[in-house]
Design an enzyme around this catalytic site. Structure first.
Site, PDB file in Angstrom:
ATOM      1  N   ASP A 122       0.809  -1.059   0.066  1.00  0.00           N
ATOM      2  CA  ASP A 122      -0.070  -0.039   0.133  1.00  0.00           C
ATOM      3  C   ASP A 122       0.835   1.308   0.067  1.00  0.00           C
ATOM      4  OD1 ASP A 122      -1.591   2.110   2.142  1.00  0.00           O
ATOM      5  OD2 ASP A 122      -2.732   1.362   0.581  1.00  0.00           O
TER       6      ASP A 122
ATOM      7  N   ASP B 249      -9.088   0.048   1.929  1.00  0.00           N
ATOM      8  CA  ASP B 249      -9.247   0.477   0.545  1.00  0.00           C
ATOM      9  C   ASP B 249     -10.438   0.220  -0.073  1.00  0.00           C
ATOM     10  OD1 ASP B 249      -6.829   1.646   1.342  1.00  0.00           O
ATOM     11  OD2 ASP B 249      -5.791   0.280  -0.034  1.00  0.00           O
TER      12      ASP B 249
ATOM     13  N   THR C 281      -3.529   5.453  -3.843  1.00  0.00           N
ATOM     14  CA  THR C 281      -2.372   6.067  -3.261  1.00  0.00           C
ATOM     15  C   THR C 281      -0.852   6.001  -3.908  1.00  0.00           C
ATOM     16  OG1 THR C 281      -2.180   4.144  -1.585  1.00  0.00           O
ATOM     17  CG2 THR C 281      -3.371   6.002  -0.876  1.00  0.00           C
ATOM     18  N   THR C 282      -0.718   4.748  -4.453  1.00  0.00           N
ATOM     19  CA  THR C 282       0.488   4.452  -5.242  1.00  0.00           C
ATOM     20  C   THR C 282       0.482   5.103  -6.642  1.00  0.00           C
ATOM     21  OG1 THR C 282       0.277   2.438  -4.306  1.00  0.00           O
ATOM     22  CG2 THR C 282       1.884   2.721  -6.148  1.00  0.00           C
TER      23      THR C 282
END
Length: 554
Positions: free
Chosen positions: A60, A393, A93-94
């Protein structure tokens, strides 16, 4: 010639001009490279040692960057993007870090050609506006009441995570939790607060298949007097309090002057009578279960157990709020103010169970639970922590689809469609701004390119074929199959992404890139610690020093 004037403190470190802008770009690329391999279903995991010596094992983006300690101010700003993305939409988020790093990297050749950063920013922001228009055209609505479609969307989110190996179980948990806490306000308005009302409880041990969403809440507490109070009650009447059920103590210091020996026993009797009266007021409402956030004295426990009432003390405020939502109770601030309408009757069962070495209280089978507890079971703490991150998530994705029921194709198809749209519009633009405008479209290709790299596919050939597919057909749904690295139709694969996540990712990446490009000066006030220490020490006089009074004339 005039001597140079030093305006700033000599200890201050200052960098300015082109050096700062290129340094910021290098820092952003370095942060993006850290988590580049964690994108997609074939992503790699990162193992990090946190400050307390614990191990974090995750792919994550936000969890990785949160543990990394960086000194460069631009790198710190990039890490903040990941945290913002996680708080806003819970996923992507990545992608946002990789995209922001690529946007800044695309600006490097323009800076070397002496194009002003403001011109680059104008081109970037114009491209962002047009990208949002293209996404609006590509997006299509969905009925969030269709459970199968919703599970497909959440599966495409979890497909890149560690929890993917557990099949669709995590998707079902996330969807059940979100639909449980959703509250309709009429006129199409909904409130979904998964942070407050969907609590994840991790219990080490057991099999991962034992995970479930309760139609109610669970908390790590036992009854106050296990031998004298019931541990299982069907259809309980629940009273919730946030005041102590014990005699009031003095605020700071209390002095009592006793003249006779009997006064002491009178004082104790008054305390006892006051507690008995308070318990009688509670018992008059005939509750089966009393839960308080504060303390509960032994005497109050005696009177409540005598009245056949089960009691739990020192519960967290958040847990109390969730119980109130589940059983329809109102939290009472003073026992004497409690009334029949404050009693919660919506719960079907109260039960205390022993799991491992600890006791857990369950308030379940609620009629209309607007709060829930998600029980996660697993082999070890590390596995549970990673599954919890993945579940958060997944819940974020489910919430986004319910709040804004529009979808975009996944696997880099949406980015390629936006890239094609921007390249077409760039043909009509004139002037220098068209160069950075076109660069935004090229930078968006980093997502499908990274997916190919992580699968070990031939990047140049596959990307050329993908461009050809999108050039031949407008708003094409062709993207990269994250497992094989081959081109596939996302409609057939059933890989979809929520519109809110994708829009937020591109918006955050472009806006942060424009902000960082505008920086032309970094001033860091790092003073020399040695000199500071010397200044803080008071000056001392030597004994042999000359006395000033000796200089006075006779």
């Amino acid at each position: 010639m005039q001597a140079p004037i030093m305006v700033m403190n000599q200890q201050t470190k200052r960098e300015s001009g082109r050096k700062v802008q290129l340094g910021n770009i290098q820092a952003a690329k370095a942060v993006a490279d850290i988590i580049r391999t964690t994108l997609g279903p074939r992503s790699m995991l990162k193992m990090l040692l946190d400050a307390s010596g614990g191990i974090v094992l995750t792919n994550d983006g936000n969890a990785i960057l949160r543990e990394i300690d960086v000194s460069h101010p631009c790198a710190k700003s990039m890490i903040e993007l990941s945290r913002t993305q996680d708080e806003e939409v819970g996923d992507g988020t990545t992608s946002v870090i990789i995209l922001a790093g690529e946007m800044l990297s695309a600006a490097e050749p323009f800076l070397e050609k002496n194009i002003h950063p403001t011109v680059i920013c104008r081109g970037y922001l114009k491209a962002l506006e047009d990208a949002q228009k293209v996404m609006d055209e590509v997006a299509f609505p969905i009925d969030f009441g269709n459970r199968e479609q919703m599970l497909n969307i959440i599966n495409s989110c979890i497909g890149t995570k560690y929890a993917d190996r557990f099949g669709s179980m995590m998707s079902e948990l996330a969807l059940d939790a979100v639909m449980c806490v959703a509250v309709e306000h009429g006129e199409g308005k909904r409130e979904i607060d998964i942070k407050k009302y969907a609590k994840v409880e991790k219990i080490a041990g057991g099999a991962i298949e034992d995970c479930r969403v309760l139609k109610g809440v669970m908390f790590n507490k036992d009854v106050v007097a296990p031998m004298r109070m019931q541990r299982k009650i069907t259809n309980p009447r629940i009273l919730l309090l946030d005041c102590p059920l014990e005699y009031k103590k003095g605020e700071s210091q209390t002095n009592v002057e006793l003249m006779k020996e009997e006064d002491w026993s009178v004082l104790l009797k008054l305390e006892e009578e006051w507690i008995e009266k308070m318990c009688a007021q509670i018992a008059s409402l005939k509750p089966d279960l009393v839960i308080t956030e504060k303390g509960l004295s032994d005497l109050a426990t005696h009177f409540l157990s005598k009245a056949g009432i089960t009691a739990i003390r020192r519960l967290r405020k958040t847990d109390n709020n969730r119980i109130a939502r589940c059983c329809g109770a109102t939290i009472v601030h003073r026992p004497e103010e409690a009334s029949e309408s404050d009693i919660g009757t919506g719960a079907g069962l109260f039960e205390v169970k022993k799991i491992g070495d600890e006791y857990f209280s369950f308030i379940v089978d609620c009629k209309e639970p607007k709060a829930c507890s998600i029980i996660l079971r697993g082999a070890s703490r590390d596995v549970l922590n990673e599954v919890e991150r993945n579940l958060q998530d997944a819940m974020g994705v489910a919430r986004n689809v319910v709040m804004d029921p529009r979808l975009l194709p996944g696997g880099g198809a949406a980015e390629m469609a936006v890239c094609k749209g921007i390249q077409d519009m760039a043909e009509k633009m004139e002037g220098v701004e068209s160069l950075p405008y076109r660069a935004v479209g090229t930078a968006l290709e980093v997502i499908p390119r990274t997916l190919m790299q992580n699968c070990g596919a031939n990047v140049i050939r596959t990307l050329t074929k993908l461009r050809a597919k999108h050039a031949a057909e407008e708003h094409s749904c062709f993207g990269i199959n994250g497992h094989t690295g081959e081109i596939a139709d996302m409609k057939e694969l059933g890989v979809w992404e929520p519109y809110a996540v994708k829009a937020q990712t591109i918006k955050t990446a472009v806006e942060s890139a424009t902000m960082l490009l505008r920086i032309d000066d970094i001033v860091s006030g790092v003073a020399n610690s040695e000199k500071l220490k010397q200044k803080s020490v008071a000056p001392t006089h030597d004994d042999d020093a000359e006395d000033p009074e000796q200089k006075l004339p006779d």
